[in-house]
Design a protein around this motif. Structure first.
Motif, short mmCIF file in Angstrom:
data_model
loop_
_atom_site.label_atom_id
_atom_site.label_comp_id
_atom_site.label_asym_id
_atom_site.label_seq_id
_atom_site.Cartn_x
_atom_site.Cartn_y
_atom_site.Cartn_z
N MET A 1 0.62 -1.13 0.00
CA MET A 1 0.01 0.20 0.25
C MET A 1 0.61 1.09 -0.04
SD MET A 1 -2.96 0.46 -0.01
CE MET A 1 -4.11 -0.86 0.52
N ILE A 2 0.20 2.22 -1.28
CA ILE A 2 1.05 3.44 -0.93
C ILE A 2 1.08 4.13 0.27
CG2 ILE A 2 1.82 3.27 -3.63
CD1 ILE A 2 -0.14 5.04 -4.41
N ALA A 3 1.83 5.94 0.31
CA ALA A 3 1.47 6.45 1.48
C ALA A 3 0.35 7.19 1.03
CB ALA A 3 2.47 7.08 1.80
N ALA A 4 0.58 7.42 -0.66
CA ALA A 4 -0.54 8.36 -1.01
C ALA A 4 -1.97 7.86 -0.97
CB ALA A 4 -0.27 8.44 -1.73
N THR A 131 4.73 6.61 -13.06
CA THR A 131 5.15 5.50 -12.40
C THR A 131 4.78 6.48 -11.16
OG1 THR A 131 6.70 4.64 -13.43
CG2 THR A 131 7.58 5.41 -11.06
N VAL A 132 4.75 8.34 -11.23
CA VAL A 132 4.82 9.08 -10.54
C VAL A 132 3.55 8.79 -9.93
CG1 VAL A 132 4.93 10.67 -11.80
CG2 VAL A 132 5.46 11.29 -9.75
N LEU A 133 2.37 8.70 -11.46
CA LEU A 133 1.49 9.38 -10.70
C LEU A 133 0.73 7.31 -10.20
CD1 LEU A 133 -0.12 10.66 -13.57
CD2 LEU A 133 -0.15 11.42 -11.48
N ASN A 134 1.65 6.69 -9.95
CA ASN A 134 1.00 5.41 -9.39
C ASN A 134 1.25 5.52 -8.16
OD1 ASN A 134 0.54 2.32 -8.93
ND2 ASN A 134 2.67 2.41 -8.20
N ALA A 135 2.77 6.12 -8.27
CA ALA A 135 2.47 6.30 -6.63
C ALA A 135 1.62 7.02 -5.83
CB ALA A 135 4.76 7.24 -6.16
N TRP A 136 1.72 8.51 -6.56
CA TRP A 136 0.42 9.50 -5.55
C TRP A 136 -1.15 9.23 -5.43
CZ3 TRP A 136 1.25 13.38 -3.38
CH2 TRP A 136 2.76 13.69 -2.72
N PRO A 198 5.05 11.29 -2.75
CA PRO A 198 4.25 11.36 -2.00
C PRO A 198 5.29 10.73 -0.16
CG PRO A 198 3.72 9.87 -2.87
CD PRO A 198 5.07 9.77 -3.63
N SER A 199 4.86 11.86 1.19
CA SER A 199 5.64 11.60 2.16
C SER A 199 5.71 10.41 2.74
CB SER A 199 4.08 12.63 3.21
OG SER A 199 4.84 12.31 4.24
N GLY A 200 6.45 9.91 3.10
CA GLY A 200 6.41 9.14 3.43
C GLY A 200 7.54 7.58 2.02
N MET A 201 7.69 8.66 1.30
CA MET A 201 8.51 7.69 0.08
C MET A 201 9.46 7.88 0.22
SD MET A 201 6.31 5.92 -2.71
CE MET A 201 7.31 5.45 -4.10
N SER A 205 15.44 5.66 -2.89
CA SER A 205 14.84 4.73 -3.62
C SER A 205 13.35 4.16 -4.04
CB SER A 205 14.32 4.28 -2.24
OG SER A 205 12.59 4.82 -1.47
N GLY A 206 12.51 5.98 -4.50
CA GLY A 206 11.50 6.17 -5.26
C GLY A 206 10.95 4.84 -5.59
#
Length: 412
Positions: A1-4, A131-136, A198-201, A205-206
């Motif tokens: 689960m991503i931080a976002a 990749t960046v939108l997947n994280a957010w 996002p905060s927590g990533m 390490s991206g």
């Protein structure tokens, strides 16, 4: 689960939507200059320097193939230099490329410009954006991807006509330099202000960081290549894009004898506009759909549109077919990140996107050539476009196959 996922993604105040804006602008200029603008460069460089069309088109092919190689290493670059630095490198390379296109005098400079454009694709293209939108995003990931990737289509609809208009009024060199300055002036502050993890990533390490910001082992590309789920996503997308690129490049040549140049141009505009509508429409509810099923439906709709297009000479029906075909064009680059996230996971996301984009890019690059070759052998486009119909149907069947094995985390 991503931080976002802990944040309210439906709120307009959520920072992820500002990241979407930045990605929209990146896609707008990257696709506008790097894909749709290449037709402008072909004409203007031939006119300015008397270079043969084969020289310029070969440089385009070189650029696309180099891009397909470089994007494989996107996850390594994200881990080594970080997200924002990679995007700024891409912006610098694209700006240098477009400036060099305006100022060049010799053929070797042409190939240097197109090599720089490939670096631009690596830093600002679909892999980095996805990749960046997947994280957010998690719950609104499909909508975020659709909105951002609409920048790609808008780049063709807006930037290319503006380049042509500026070229006609002030000349190609001033037009390119002006557009380059505008690009840097718009994209640079937005990237610096909005882009980040996002905060927590962990930035270092991206995409290979887990929700707690702890780095996990990178995924081996060999592991991905041995994964059936990866191939049942990559191969059908590559096949569908091959057929799609073949039709798009030959669309005007096919339609012009049937409905005239003006109507053929209108068909291209309608198709591009419907690509925007298709992305926005799908983005509103794609997060509640099975991405493989939606992908297969899109491929089937394109096959149906091409099939009907081959059966008629009615201008109205032909325009409707182009509109239906265009509705799914943009979504072919929206589905892969959704399937990868669901079936392969976050830790392998950048590696899988880079490798998949590389394979799809190489395969689809042959689409226009294959369609042209079949057309030259048969004398018309009937067999060539019928082949595209079959390719879409095969792709739709393959993408519905669901291997149960997921990628395992292994060290590279």
């Amino acid at each position: 689960m991503i931080a976002a996922t802990k944040a309210d993604e439906s709120s307009l105040r959520y920072r992820g939507w500002r990241v979407v804006l930045a990605c929209f602008l990146m896609a707008f200029f990257m696709f506008g200059f790097g894909l749709y603008g290449q037709g402008v460069y072909l004409a203007e460089l031939q006119r300015a320097h008397g270079w043969p069309g084969t020289l310029v088109s070969a440089a385009s092919t070189f650029s696309f193939l180099l891009t397909s190689v470089l994007v494989i290493f996107t996850d390594d670059l994200l881990a080594r230099i970080g997200l924002r630095a990679l995007i700024l490198c891409g912006l610098s390379a694209l700006g240098a490329s477009t400036a060099l296109l305006a100022l060049m005098q010799t053929p070797w400079q042409l190939y240097l410009a197109y090599a720089l454009m490939a670096v631009g694709w690596t830093g600002m293209g679909t892999v980095v954006i996805a990749t960046v939108l997947n994280a957010w995003f998690e719950r609104r990931r499909g909508l975020a991807l659709s909105l951002a990737f609409n920048g790609a289509t808008c780049g063709g609809i807006i930037l290319v006509p503006l380049l042509l208009s500026l070229t006609g009024s002030i000349g190609f060199r001033p037009a390119m330099l002006t557009a380059t300055i505008v690009m840097v002036g718009l994209v640079l502050p937005v990237v610096v202000s909005f882009i980040g993890w996002p905060s927590g990533m962990s930035p270092s390490s991206g995409a290979n960081a887990d929700a707690g910001g702890v780095a996990v082992p990178a995924h081996s590309r060999r592991t991905l290549l041995a994964n059936a789920a990866f191939w049942t996503m990559v191969l059908p997308i590559a096949i569908a894009l091959l057929a799609q690129m073949g039709f798009i490049i030959h669309q005007v040549t096919f339609l012009e004898p049937l409905i005239g140049r003006h109507a053929a141009g209108l068909a291209v505009t309608v198709m591009a506009a419907m690509a925007v509508v298709g992305r926005l429409s799908l983005g509103l509810f794609v997060d509640r759909l099975d991405p493989r099923l939606a992908c297969a439906a899109s491929m089937t709709s394109q096959a149906a549109a091409l099939f009907v297009l081959l059966q008629t000479t009615s201008p109205t029906v032909l325009l409707v077919c182009c509109a239906v075909y265009g509705f799914s064009i943009g979504n072919m680059i929206t589905f892969p990140p959704l399937i990868i996230q669901r079936e392969i996971g976050s830790t392998a996301f950048a590696a899988a996107m880079g490798l998949g984009t590389s394979i799809s890019g190489i395969v689809s690059a042959f689409g226009p050539g294959i369609v042209g070759l079949v057309r030259s052998f048969t004398g018309d486009y009937t067999t060539a476009f019928a082949m595209c119909v079959m390719l879409d149907l095969v792709a739709a069947g393959v993408v519905l196959w669901r291997p149960g094995r997921r990628v395992k985390v292994v060290a590279s």
